[in-house]
Design a protein around this motif. Sequence first.
Motif, PDB file in Angstrom:
ATOM      1  N   GLN A 259      20.183  -7.978  14.512  1.00 22.72           N
ATOM      2  CA  GLN A 259      20.123  -9.403  14.822  1.00 22.72           C
ATOM      3  C   GLN A 259      19.767 -10.216  13.578  1.00 22.72           C
ATOM      4  O   GLN A 259      18.987  -9.765  12.737  1.00 22.72           O
ATOM      5  CB  GLN A 259      19.091  -9.668  15.922  1.00 22.72           C
ATOM      6  N   ARG A 286      17.030 -14.167  16.158  1.00 22.25           N
ATOM      7  CA  ARG A 286      17.809 -14.170  17.390  1.00 22.25           C
ATOM      8  C   ARG A 286      17.464 -12.948  18.227  1.00 22.25           C
ATOM      9  O   ARG A 286      17.439 -11.821  17.718  1.00 22.25           O
ATOM     10  CB  ARG A 286      19.311 -14.224  17.117  1.00 22.25           C
ATOM     11  N   THR A 287      17.220 -13.182  19.492  1.00 20.62           N
ATOM     12  CA  THR A 287      16.903 -12.115  20.439  1.00 20.62           C
ATOM     13  C   THR A 287      18.011 -12.039  21.487  1.00 20.62           C
ATOM     14  O   THR A 287      19.021 -12.743  21.402  1.00 20.62           O
ATOM     15  CB  THR A 287      15.558 -12.383  21.122  1.00 20.62           C
ATOM     16  N   GLN A 288      17.812 -11.215  22.490  1.00 14.46           N
ATOM     17  CA  GLN A 288      18.791 -11.090  23.562  1.00 14.46           C
ATOM     18  C   GLN A 288      18.882 -12.365  24.403  1.00 14.46           C
ATOM     19  O   GLN A 288      19.893 -12.600  25.083  1.00 14.46           O
ATOM     20  CB  GLN A 288      18.423  -9.903  24.466  1.00 14.46           C
ATOM     21  N   THR A 289      17.846 -13.186  24.362  1.00  9.60           N
ATOM     22  CA  THR A 289      17.832 -14.403  25.180  1.00  9.60           C
ATOM     23  C   THR A 289      18.040 -15.677  24.373  1.00  9.60           C
ATOM     24  O   THR A 289      18.059 -16.769  24.938  1.00  9.60           O
ATOM     25  CB  THR A 289      16.495 -14.508  25.930  1.00  9.60           C
ATOM     26  N   GLY A 290      18.201 -15.592  23.063  1.00 10.15           N
ATOM     27  CA  GLY A 290      18.409 -16.777  22.237  1.00 10.15           C
ATOM     28  C   GLY A 290      17.591 -16.726  20.962  1.00 10.15           C
ATOM     29  O   GLY A 290      17.107 -15.661  20.558  1.00 10.15           O
ATOM     30  N   GLU A 292      14.374 -17.482  18.651  1.00 10.76           N
ATOM     31  CA  GLU A 292      12.931 -17.699  18.690  1.00 10.76           C
ATOM     32  C   GLU A 292      12.464 -18.103  17.297  1.00 10.76           C
ATOM     33  O   GLU A 292      12.831 -17.465  16.303  1.00 10.76           O
ATOM     34  CB  GLU A 292      12.198 -16.437  19.149  1.00 10.76           C
TER      35      GLU A 292
END
Length: 334
Positions: A259, A286-290, A292
């Motif tokens: 990521q 970037r994470t799995q949900t957007g 941060e």
Amino acid sequence: GQPSIAYFVVSGTVYWIRYAAYDGWTWEIDTVHETDTMAGCGLTMDPTGRPVLAYLGGERTDLYYWPFQSDLLMASWTGADWAVDVADEEGVVGLWPSVAFDRFGLAGVSYQDLGTGIDYNDFHLRDLKYAYSTGGNWVAETVDLDGGGYYTDLLFDEDDQPGIAYCGNMDDDRQSVKFAHRGDFGWEIHTVDTFAECAEGSLSARSTPGGGFGIAYYDEGFEDLRYASYMSGIWARETVESHNQVGKYCSLAYGPDGQPVISYYYCGRSTDDDCQGGGDLRVAQRTQTGWETVTVDTEGNTGLYTSIEVSNTGTIYVSYYDQSNQTLKMAIHR
């Protein structure tokens, strides 16, 4: 390995290029070269782990539009001193350089060519160039004629072909975000974001773990931090953070999970155009949900000219400039 930084120290009209390396306890600092103008400096490590720098230096010209040094120079650490080589000296060359090594251990450099100084238009319509080492000589080629070549960032893809992110020439008072990639039939020129406005020192490119390309950039028109990725012939663009001059001096890396991680200058708490109210160092992941974001340093006006690296164990290193204290800093997150 341990972190290292190349940077400028300014005294009047004299600019020193310095190299700082951390040995685990202290920083060892060495002066590499003295120049008379500050137009970027590229740093990488050769296959043996020794530093190599690309920068503008060499002979001065007597041109009306450019009375400064005008050659693309390469400085390599031999273990005892710095060996300096001329990579290109045709016209005024070597601005905004970026250097990298391919898998065969040969260096490549992207940079801007101002031209020969015949007239103003010659300097205004600047070119993007690329020089590569054959092991004994340097070969230079024009990548994008009259294409700009500002603030270049060089990478090599999984097939060992060079790719260059850069800002284009001024078109209607706006510089576009561009990317050049050499394929089987020569150089292909991409406009990454049709509507974005490129900004000085605010463009960073890497090869993605999946075999594509990623670019972090500051859109000066909308004052947002943006991220673009290229895969299978398609550019995908997204806004990382949007709030009043967010994303200048950004730098891109990838974590062990593949990521993107971006360091940048956050001017969101200042209401003036030049951020005199104070700016911060921020990092976005970037994470799995957007995306941060985390604020790393808020002391005074800090977080300018960032550069980020992420180790294979996930340790994040960010170097940056603290303008309030006129200090070069590094933040480490383990």
